[in-house]
Each structure stands twice: as structure tokens, then as C-alpha cells.
Design an enzyme around this catalytic site. Structure first.
Site, PDB file in Angstrom:
ATOM      1  N   ARG A  20      10.620  -5.360  -1.279  1.00 21.41           N
ATOM      2  CA  ARG A  20      10.391  -3.901  -1.306  1.00 21.41           C
ATOM      3  C   ARG A  20      11.522  -3.277  -0.511  1.00 21.41           C
ATOM      4  NH1 ARG A  20       4.956  -0.425  -0.322  1.00 21.41           N
ATOM      5  NH2 ARG A  20       4.741  -1.153  -2.466  1.00 21.41           N
ATOM      6  N   HIS A  67       8.603   0.698  -9.768  1.00 24.25           N
ATOM      7  CA  HIS A  67       7.492  -0.038  -9.139  1.00 24.25           C
ATOM      8  C   HIS A  67       6.768  -0.829 -10.246  1.00 24.25           C
ATOM      9  CE1 HIS A  67       4.684  -1.267  -6.258  1.00 24.25           C
ATOM     10  NE2 HIS A  67       4.054  -0.143  -5.989  1.00 24.25           N
ATOM     11  N   GLN A  71       3.098  -2.368  -9.924  1.00 23.29           N
ATOM     12  CA  GLN A  71       1.994  -1.410  -9.962  1.00 23.29           C
ATOM     13  C   GLN A  71       1.649  -1.044 -11.401  1.00 23.29           C
ATOM     14  OE1 GLN A  71       0.203   0.054  -7.174  1.00 23.29           O
ATOM     15  NE2 GLN A  71      -1.142   0.492  -8.897  1.00 23.29           N
ATOM     16  N   ASP A  86       1.031  10.788  -8.259  1.00 19.60           N
ATOM     17  CA  ASP A  86       1.437  10.018  -7.079  1.00 19.60           C
ATOM     18  C   ASP A  86       1.787  11.036  -6.000  1.00 19.60           C
ATOM     19  OD1 ASP A  86       2.296   7.966  -5.413  1.00 19.60           O
ATOM     20  OD2 ASP A  86       4.101   7.495  -6.550  1.00 19.60           O
ATOM     21  N   CYS A  89      -1.610   5.230  -7.801  1.00 20.49           N
ATOM     22  CA  CYS A  89      -1.224   3.916  -7.267  1.00 20.49           C
ATOM     23  C   CYS A  89      -1.659   3.733  -5.829  1.00 20.49           C
ATOM     24  CB  CYS A  89       0.282   3.716  -7.418  1.00 20.49           C
ATOM     25  SG  CYS A  89       1.275   4.855  -6.431  1.00 20.49           S
ATOM     26  N   ARG A 112      -3.850  -5.290  -8.711  1.00 18.82           N
ATOM     27  CA  ARG A 112      -2.562  -5.771  -8.205  1.00 18.82           C
ATOM     28  C   ARG A 112      -2.653  -7.271  -7.953  1.00 18.82           C
ATOM     29  NH1 ARG A 112       0.914  -2.243  -5.637  1.00 18.82           N
ATOM     30  NH2 ARG A 112       2.276  -4.074  -5.662  1.00 18.82           N
TER      31      ARG A 112
END
Ligand code: CP
Ligand code: NVA
Length: 311
Positions: A111, A138, A141, A225, A265, A293
Site C-alpha cells: 500500500r 484499489h 477492494q 467514498d 469501501c 476482502r
């Protein structure tokens, strides 16, 4: 086959479209199998003696817990590094870090900030590299989100997703998934925060709307988001004003299909990008997304380490 045939190229998951449609479908179907076994307390440990290194240059709750728990559940082990506790924080080049870590472990999750950094890492890695979030994408996700959609509503091909809010890493990954899997995204962002064309090449898989209500109209899934992603905290104040009309609330959800799902998310800011009535309401599947996830990434680890040689 010749005697000098080279080893197969190492596969990475740096963007959603690093996989073919068929590969994504394989991973999703394995995720369902692995999830079902997990729910029935059946031991499934194909990754004994395998090690995952996780490198976090940004904060995380879900990504860390899901990769760490998932790798242990599959019989493997995990090493957790951050910028502050590794030589990355003291300017060791990413290429050298990749060369070293990938001689010691079997797979790496990173990340970080710019996508170019993970691309450079992967170029010098002997083992598969997974994008655990960059400024641009991402993919883990969205893999979990599509698993969640399919569980609740069946195949996503031909459906419409409404993306309301920031043109961020999640938005760009939804667009890649739409192009690959054959669904459509209606995108509405505030003035000054539009999609960057280099990250969102034009195509039939998405349309942009000035009005969030028009974007949500008839959607099978509404998603949003945070207004300021990690790394953009300095813009918090300006973004709060610019995004004020882009909150997903009950009124906006009424524009979508009556059976539309809501996804986020997480982490979420109730009262900003989403009203509590939506996030905590009956159309929200945010907690399923978070759980998925774990299952989706176990299938991803299995695929990258074992291919299809699985039962
Ligand atoms: N959604 C997600 O990636 O959450 P974390 O930042 O907690 O990992
Ligand atoms: N867009 C958000 C996602 C967090 C999981 C961020 O990058 O901060």
C-alpha cells in the site's frame, strides 16, 4: 518446447485489468468456495511454508487484517512492514527493497502513494506483487465489492453502477472492472474534481453526469467514498464545500432502482459523503464488502501462488 524455454513471467495484481475477465471470474468462484469452507470451519491450508510480506506506507485496518488473517488461515505466514520501521523510511530505493524482499518471501502486498512506485517494485520483484491501494487504484477492494454484488444480485455484467463523489482510486478501479466485466458506471463528480482522462480512457463502459441524481437514476448499485483520500488531507476543508451536494442520502437512493444496493469501501464519514440513514440502512452492504476482502484476497493469494492447481 526448446531446452532454453524461459520461466513463465511472474504475475502481479497491480490494476484490476492485469487479469483477464476469465481470470477474475475464476478468482471470484474460488472466493465463494473458500468462503463456504471457512464458514463451515473446514481447514484449508494450501499455503503452508509460504510467506507474504506486507508493506504499508499508508494507514489501514481492513487491508491489513484481511491479508494477515487470510494468509494465516491458508497455512502461511506474514511479515508486516511500514515506512517508519523499515529502510524505506530512510530512502532505500524501492528497486533495491524489491530485489531483497522478493528473495526472502513468496508474495508481496504493498500500500503506497503513486502507482509508479508499485510498478517499479514489481519490475524488480521475483515474486507476485499485489496492490493494496495506491493513489490511483484499489483493485483488491473492487474484487471484494464485485463478489458482494454477485452474492446479493447475481452477475454484474449488464448492470449499472453509480459512482458519486471523488474521482479517486476506487472510481478508477470501478471503471477498469466495468470495461473488463461488461457493466456500466455512471460517474458524477463536483466541478474541479473530474476524472483524469489518462486514468479513465473513454469508452462505452462509463458516462459522466453533472447531477448526482441523474447518475443514480436507475442504478443497480450506488457507491461512494471519502471526499479526501489518504494523502489529500490538506484539501479537507476545500473539499467539504465542493462536495456538499454529492452526499449519498435517502433522497439520492430513491433515484436508483428500488432494489439498488449501497456500497462504501470504508472507512466512512457519516454526514459527509454518506448519510447515516444510508450506510446503516437496509440497502447498505458495506459490512459484507469489508468481510469479503478476506475471502476474495484468499482466492487471490491462492491464484497468484498456486495458479489453478487447487481443489
Ligand atoms: N477499504 C480499505 O482498504 O480499508 P483500510 O484502509 O482500512 O485497509
Ligand atoms: N479512497 C480512499 C480509500 C480508502 C480505503 C483512500 O485512498 O484513502
Amino acid at each position: 518446447m526448446t531446452a532454453t524455454a524461459s520461466a513463465p513471467a511472474v504475475r502481479h495484481f497491480l490494476r484490476f485489468d492485469d487479469f483477464t475477465r476469465e481470470e477474475v471470474e475464476h478468482v471470484l468462484s474460488r472466493a465463494a468456495v473458500i468462503k463456504d469452507r471457512f464458514k463451515r470451519y473446514q481447514c484449508y491450508q494450501p499455503l503452508v511454508d509460504r510467506t507474504l510480506a506486507m508493506v504499508f506506507e499508508k494507514a489501514s485496518t481492513r487491508t491489513r487484517v484481511s491479508f494477515e488473517a487470510g494468509m494465516y488461515q491458508l497455512g502461511g505466514s506474514v511479515i508486516h512492514l511500514t515506512t517508519g520501521d523499515s529502510q524505506l523510511g530512510r530512502s532505500e530505493p524501492i528497486e533495491d527493497t524489491a530485489r531483497v524482499i522478493s528473495r526472502m518471501v513468496d508474495i508481496v502486498m504493498i500500500r503506497t502513494f503513486g502507482q509508479e512506485k508499485i510498478v517499479r517494485f514489481a519490475a524488480h520483484s521475483r515474486v507476485p506483487v499485489i496492490n493494496g491501494l495506491t493513489n490511483e487504484f484499489h483493485p483488491c477492494q473492487v474484487l471484494a465489492d464485485i463478489l458482494t454484488f454477485v452474492e446479493h444480485r447475481g452477475p454484474i455484467a449488464g448492470r449499472t453502477v453509480a459512482w458519486i463523489g471523488d474521482a479517486n482510486n476506487m472510481a478508477y478501479t470501478w471503471l477498469q472492472a466495468a470495461r473488463l466485466l461488461g457493466f456500466r458506471v455512471n460517474v458524477s463528480t463536483p466541478p474541479g474534481y473530474a476524472l483524469q482522462p489518462e486514468l479513465a480512457p473513454a469508452g462505452d463502459h462509463f458516462r459522466t453526469f453533472t447531477s448526482p441524481a441523474e447518475a443514480a437514476c436507475g442504478a443497480d448499485l450506488v457507491t461512494t467514498d471519502v471526499w479526501a483520500s489518504m494523502g489529500f488531507e490538506a484539501e479537507n476543508q476545500a473539499r467539504r464545500s465542493a462536495f456538499a451536494g454529492w452526499q449519498v442520502n435517502a433522497e439520492l437512493m430513491r433515484q436508483a432502482r428500488p432494489d439498488a444496493l449501497f456500497m462504501h469501501c470504508l472507512p466512512a464519514h457519516r454526514g459527509e459523503e454518506v448519510a447515516a440513514e444510508v450506510l446503516d440502512g437496509p440497502q447498505s452492504v458495506a459490512w459484507d464488502e469489508a468481510e469479503n476482502r478476506l475471502h476474495a484476497q484468499k482466492a487471490l493469494l491462492e491464484f497468484l501462488l498456486l495458479g489453478r492447481n487447487v481443489k
